[in-house]
Design an enzyme around this catalytic site. Structure first.
Site, PDB file in Angstrom:
ATOM      1  N   ASN A   9       0.871  -1.172   0.000  1.00 48.88           N
ATOM      2  CA  ASN A   9       0.000   0.000   0.000  1.00 48.88           C
ATOM      3  C   ASN A   9       0.911   1.226   0.000  1.00 48.88           C
ATOM      4  O   ASN A   9       1.518   1.547   1.012  1.00 48.88           O
ATOM      5  CB  ASN A   9      -0.896  -0.027   1.251  1.00 48.88           C
ATOM      6  CG  ASN A   9      -1.704   1.238   1.406  1.00 48.88           C
ATOM      7  OD1 ASN A   9      -1.771   2.069   0.490  1.00 48.88           O
ATOM      8  ND2 ASN A   9      -2.326   1.405   2.563  1.00 48.88           N
ATOM      9  N   TRP A  10       0.973   1.874  -1.149  1.00 53.65           N
ATOM     10  CA  TRP A  10       1.934   2.981  -1.302  1.00 53.65           C
ATOM     11  C   TRP A  10       1.445   4.292  -0.679  1.00 53.65           C
ATOM     12  O   TRP A  10       2.190   5.269  -0.655  1.00 53.65           O
ATOM     13  CB  TRP A  10       2.255   3.195  -2.780  1.00 53.65           C
ATOM     14  CG  TRP A  10       2.993   2.051  -3.422  1.00 53.65           C
ATOM     15  CD1 TRP A  10       3.256   0.817  -2.893  1.00 53.65           C
ATOM     16  CD2 TRP A  10       3.575   2.044  -4.730  1.00 53.65           C
ATOM     17  NE1 TRP A  10       3.962   0.053  -3.789  1.00 53.65           N
ATOM     18  CE2 TRP A  10       4.169   0.774  -4.923  1.00 53.65           C
ATOM     19  CE3 TRP A  10       3.644   2.989  -5.764  1.00 53.65           C
ATOM     20  CZ2 TRP A  10       4.827   0.442  -6.113  1.00 53.65           C
ATOM     21  CZ3 TRP A  10       4.294   2.652  -6.944  1.00 53.65           C
ATOM     22  CH2 TRP A  10       4.881   1.386  -7.108  1.00 53.65           C
ATOM     23  N   LYS A  11       0.187   4.303  -0.257  1.00 50.84           N
ATOM     24  CA  LYS A  11      -0.394   5.510   0.369  1.00 50.84           C
ATOM     25  C   LYS A  11      -0.133   6.737  -0.513  1.00 50.84           C
ATOM     26  O   LYS A  11      -0.134   6.607  -1.739  1.00 50.84           O
ATOM     27  CB  LYS A  11       0.160   5.671   1.794  1.00 50.84           C
ATOM     28  CG  LYS A  11      -0.028   4.384   2.609  1.00 50.84           C
ATOM     29  CD  LYS A  11       0.261   4.515   4.074  1.00 50.84           C
ATOM     30  CE  LYS A  11       0.042   3.163   4.758  1.00 50.84           C
ATOM     31  NZ  LYS A  11       0.206   3.210   6.193  1.00 50.84           N
ATOM     32  N   HIS A  94      -9.137   1.094   5.079  1.00 51.59           N
ATOM     33  CA  HIS A  94      -7.851   1.323   5.742  1.00 51.59           C
ATOM     34  C   HIS A  94      -8.047   2.253   6.938  1.00 51.59           C
ATOM     35  O   HIS A  94      -8.864   3.179   6.883  1.00 51.59           O
ATOM     36  CB  HIS A  94      -6.836   1.915   4.762  1.00 51.59           C
ATOM     37  CG  HIS A  94      -5.449   1.868   5.312  1.00 51.59           C
ATOM     38  ND1 HIS A  94      -4.981   2.815   6.186  1.00 51.59           N
ATOM     39  CD2 HIS A  94      -4.458   0.958   5.165  1.00 51.59           C
ATOM     40  CE1 HIS A  94      -3.745   2.497   6.543  1.00 51.59           C
ATOM     41  NE2 HIS A  94      -3.407   1.378   5.931  1.00 51.59           N
ATOM     42  N   GLU A  96      -6.410   4.663   7.959  1.00 51.21           N
ATOM     43  CA  GLU A  96      -6.232   6.089   7.664  1.00 51.21           C
ATOM     44  C   GLU A  96      -7.494   6.670   7.023  1.00 51.21           C
ATOM     45  O   GLU A  96      -7.844   7.831   7.260  1.00 51.21           O
ATOM     46  CB  GLU A  96      -4.992   6.275   6.768  1.00 51.21           C
ATOM     47  CG  GLU A  96      -3.711   6.034   7.576  1.00 51.21           C
ATOM     48  CD  GLU A  96      -2.567   5.412   6.805  1.00 51.21           C
ATOM     49  OE1 GLU A  96      -2.551   5.482   5.565  1.00 51.21           O
ATOM     50  OE2 GLU A  96      -1.669   4.835   7.465  1.00 51.21           O
ATOM     51  N   GLU A 166      -5.035  -5.054  10.501  1.00 47.85           N
ATOM     52  CA  GLU A 166      -3.995  -4.053  10.732  1.00 47.85           C
ATOM     53  C   GLU A 166      -4.255  -3.344  12.062  1.00 47.85           C
ATOM     54  O   GLU A 166      -5.034  -2.375  12.107  1.00 47.85           O
ATOM     55  CB  GLU A 166      -3.992  -3.015   9.599  1.00 47.85           C
ATOM     56  CG  GLU A 166      -3.686  -3.593   8.243  1.00 47.85           C
ATOM     57  CD  GLU A 166      -3.122  -2.531   7.294  1.00 47.85           C
ATOM     58  OE1 GLU A 166      -2.030  -2.752   6.772  1.00 47.85           O
ATOM     59  OE2 GLU A 166      -3.759  -1.487   7.104  1.00 47.85           O
ATOM     60  N   GLY A 172       2.912   2.148  10.850  1.00 46.99           N
ATOM     61  CA  GLY A 172       3.855   3.256  10.703  1.00 46.99           C
ATOM     62  C   GLY A 172       4.573   3.609  11.990  1.00 46.99           C
ATOM     63  O   GLY A 172       5.224   4.645  12.092  1.00 46.99           O
ATOM     64  N   SER A 212       3.883  -2.345  10.257  1.00 44.45           N
ATOM     65  CA  SER A 212       5.339  -2.398  10.460  1.00 44.45           C
ATOM     66  C   SER A 212       5.964  -3.736  10.081  1.00 44.45           C
ATOM     67  O   SER A 212       6.888  -4.198  10.754  1.00 44.45           O
ATOM     68  CB  SER A 212       5.700  -2.010  11.898  1.00 44.45           C
ATOM     69  OG  SER A 212       5.297  -0.676  12.158  1.00 44.45           O
ATOM     70  N   GLY A 233       3.208  -1.120   4.250  1.00 45.87           N
ATOM     71  CA  GLY A 233       3.258   0.310   3.984  1.00 45.87           C
ATOM     72  C   GLY A 233       4.677   0.734   3.648  1.00 45.87           C
ATOM     73  O   GLY A 233       5.162   0.537   2.538  1.00 45.87           O
ATOM     74  N   GLY A 234       5.369   1.284   4.640  1.00 48.53           N
ATOM     75  CA  GLY A 234       6.701   1.860   4.435  1.00 48.53           C
ATOM     76  C   GLY A 234       7.678   0.973   3.680  1.00 48.53           C
ATOM     77  O   GLY A 234       8.371   1.422   2.764  1.00 48.53           O
TER      78      GLY A 234
END
Ligand code: 13P
Length: 249
Positions: A9-11, A94, A96, A166, A172, A212, A233-234
């Site tokens: 997920n590149w956000k 998600h 967010e 999640e 994150g 993470s 994510g990251g």
């Protein structure tokens, strides 16, 4: 048999040229694997991502979608806009989107229905906040999220559902659920699905863990019986890290 899946997920990261570079590097470096690789760049880069990914065993997913078929919804994207450019998978729910854009389980139930109507696959995200875990309420939170957004579905709809647990406190933050915590929750989720839909649906639904996940911890988390992959994510923003995670199976 359920599938192993690793999704990035590149956000709100990566410009158009960075998107091209990252997918090309993934294509170049990836090894043969039975794990499905999914990338989810931002809307404006989806069409290019589809073009580069075609024939390379990489699925492109959207990060969100509107529930309406179309209409006066400035700034929004519909299911048919996605499928028309070859995007047939969408991330919904998600944390967010829930936290910053006020998406509720009731709204997400509508979004899921629209996606399924268009024969899209849904990666449905859910998970408790730290305050829920601290008071030992995390199982209830997860149960209600699933019940309110997904348990109206028909049994047959579940072939297009991928679950992504999640825990919000792990997203994150660098703090990961331990492999045991992930397994405990994934087993609980699968038992809930079994109660409502029976053993075949429960055994066939892929349940991803997100929060993470890094090359250093992926293998141990993925080794757990009810963890069928990850939503990253990251660490999905660098080809080497992402592929190291993919190779964690
Ligand atoms: P991180 O891997 O950066 O914690 O993000 C997880 C996530 O939100 C994936 O959807």
């Amino acid at each position: 048999m359920r599938k192993n899946i690793v999704a990035g997920n590149w956000k709100m990261h990566k410009t158009h040229s960075e998107t091209i570079a990252l997918i090309e590097e993934i294509v170049l470096k990836k090894q043969n694997t039975s794990t499905e690789i999914i990338v989810a760049p931002t809307f404006v880069n989806l069409q290019t991502a589809v073009t580069i990914s075609e024939g390379n065993n990489i699925t492109v997913a959207a990060q969100n979608m509107h529930q309406a078929e179309g209409g006066a919804f400035t700034g929004e994207i519909s299911a048919s806009m996605l499928t028309n450019i070859g995007v047939n998978t969408v991330i919904l729910g998600h944390s967010e989107r829930r936290a910053y854009f006020h998406e509720t389980d009731a709204l997400l139930a509508n979004k899921v229905d629209t996606a399924l109507k268009h024969n899209m696959r849904v990666i449905f995200c859910f998970g408790e906040e730290l305050k829920d875990r601290q008071i030992n309420n995390h199982f209830n939170v997860v149960e209600y999220q699933l019940r309110d957004a997904l348990f109206h579905l028909q049994k047959s709809d579940w072939s297009n559902i991928i679950l992504a647990y999640e825990p919000v406190w792990a997203i994150g933050t660098g703090e990961t659920a331990s492999p045991e915590q992930a397994q405990e929750m994934h087993a609980f989720i699968r038992s809930l699905i079994e109660k409502v839909y029976g053993n075949d649906v429960a055994e066939n639904v892929s349940i991803l863990y997100g929060g993470s996940v890094k090359p250093e911890n992926a293998k141990e988390i993925f080794s757990k019986k009810d963890v069928d992959g990850g939503l990253i994510g990251g660490a999905a923003l660098k080809a080497d890290d992402f592929l190291a995670i993919v190779n964690g199976f």
